[in-house]
Enzyme design. Structure first.
Site, PDB file in Angstrom:
ATOM      1  N   LEU A 140       3.796 -16.308 -11.988  1.00  0.00           N
ATOM      2  CA  LEU A 140       3.606 -17.240 -13.091  1.00  0.00           C
ATOM      3  C   LEU A 140       4.094 -18.591 -12.601  1.00  0.00           C
ATOM      4  O   LEU A 140       5.106 -18.676 -11.899  1.00  0.00           O
ATOM      5  CB  LEU A 140       4.420 -16.814 -14.321  1.00  0.00           C
ATOM      6  CG  LEU A 140       3.987 -15.533 -15.018  1.00  0.00           C
ATOM      7  CD1 LEU A 140       5.010 -15.150 -16.084  1.00  0.00           C
ATOM      8  CD2 LEU A 140       2.612 -15.714 -15.639  1.00  0.00           C
ATOM      9  N   ASP A 141       3.400 -19.653 -12.953  1.00  0.00           N
ATOM     10  CA  ASP A 141       3.808 -20.993 -12.540  1.00  0.00           C
ATOM     11  C   ASP A 141       5.210 -21.308 -13.031  1.00  0.00           C
ATOM     12  O   ASP A 141       5.678 -20.750 -14.027  1.00  0.00           O
ATOM     13  CB  ASP A 141       2.835 -22.039 -13.098  1.00  0.00           C
ATOM     14  CG  ASP A 141       1.452 -21.960 -12.462  1.00  0.00           C
ATOM     15  OD1 ASP A 141       1.346 -21.428 -11.345  1.00  0.00           O
ATOM     16  OD2 ASP A 141       0.494 -22.440 -13.087  1.00  0.00           O
ATOM     17  N   GLU A 142       5.849 -22.233 -12.367  1.00  0.00           N
ATOM     18  CA  GLU A 142       7.202 -22.653 -12.733  1.00  0.00           C
ATOM     19  C   GLU A 142       7.262 -23.096 -14.197  1.00  0.00           C
ATOM     20  O   GLU A 142       8.234 -22.817 -14.894  1.00  0.00           O
ATOM     21  CB  GLU A 142       7.645 -23.794 -11.811  1.00  0.00           C
ATOM     22  CG  GLU A 142       9.045 -24.280 -12.037  1.00  0.00           C
ATOM     23  CD  GLU A 142       9.447 -25.358 -11.046  1.00  0.00           C
ATOM     24  OE1 GLU A 142      10.633 -25.740 -11.078  1.00  0.00           O
ATOM     25  OE2 GLU A 142       8.603 -25.826 -10.240  1.00  0.00           O
TER      26      GLU A 142
ATOM     27  N   SER B 264       5.466 -21.977 -16.601  1.00  0.00           N
ATOM     28  CA  SER B 264       5.012 -20.899 -17.478  1.00  0.00           C
ATOM     29  C   SER B 264       6.141 -19.913 -17.729  1.00  0.00           C
ATOM     30  O   SER B 264       7.078 -19.800 -16.953  1.00  0.00           O
ATOM     31  CB  SER B 264       3.840 -20.142 -16.847  1.00  0.00           C
ATOM     32  OG  SER B 264       2.745 -20.987 -16.666  1.00  0.00           O
TER      33      SER B 264
END
Length: 114
Positions: A44-46, A48
């Site tokens: 998951l993106d930072e 997110s």
């Protein structure tokens, strides 16, 4: 014996345990004492947050990340999402990553709450 975890990744953390670049980033290992060799299955993106699968089993990670396992994602977005935008998403949209342009695969998409 391998271990598997369901983990809620909070906003502001990377989906990894090691970061070798110079800038300081918050890592998953700062949140809990995971066994050595624990890895995220996917990411998951930072910016997110959400459910992240973790494992100490590299083979299980490969299986889950493969195309043979169907994945389902829920996303909360800002702004107004139109039916046209949903149709575009279903048919694949162009995205950029590290200066390279990609078109996403066709998928199912729908608005679940307005």
């Amino acid at each position: 014996m391998h271990r598997h975890f369901l983990f809620h990744k909070p906003h502001g953390y990377l989906s990894q345990f090691i970061y070798e670049k110079k800038r300081h980033k918050k890592l998953l290992g700062e949140l809990y004492s995971f066994p050595e060799g624990t890895m995220a299955i996917g990411r998951l993106d930072e910016d997110s947050e959400g459910l992240l699968l973790l494992t100490t089993d590299g083979m299980m990670s490969e299986i889950v990340r493969s195309k043979t396992v169907e994945k389902e994602y829920y996303a909360q977005v800002d702004g107004v999402i139109t039916n046209k935008a949903i149709e575009q998403l279903k048919n694949g949209v162009e995205i950029g990553f590290k200066g390279i342009r990609y078109t996403t695969k066709k998928c199912e998409a729908k608005i679940i709450n307005q």
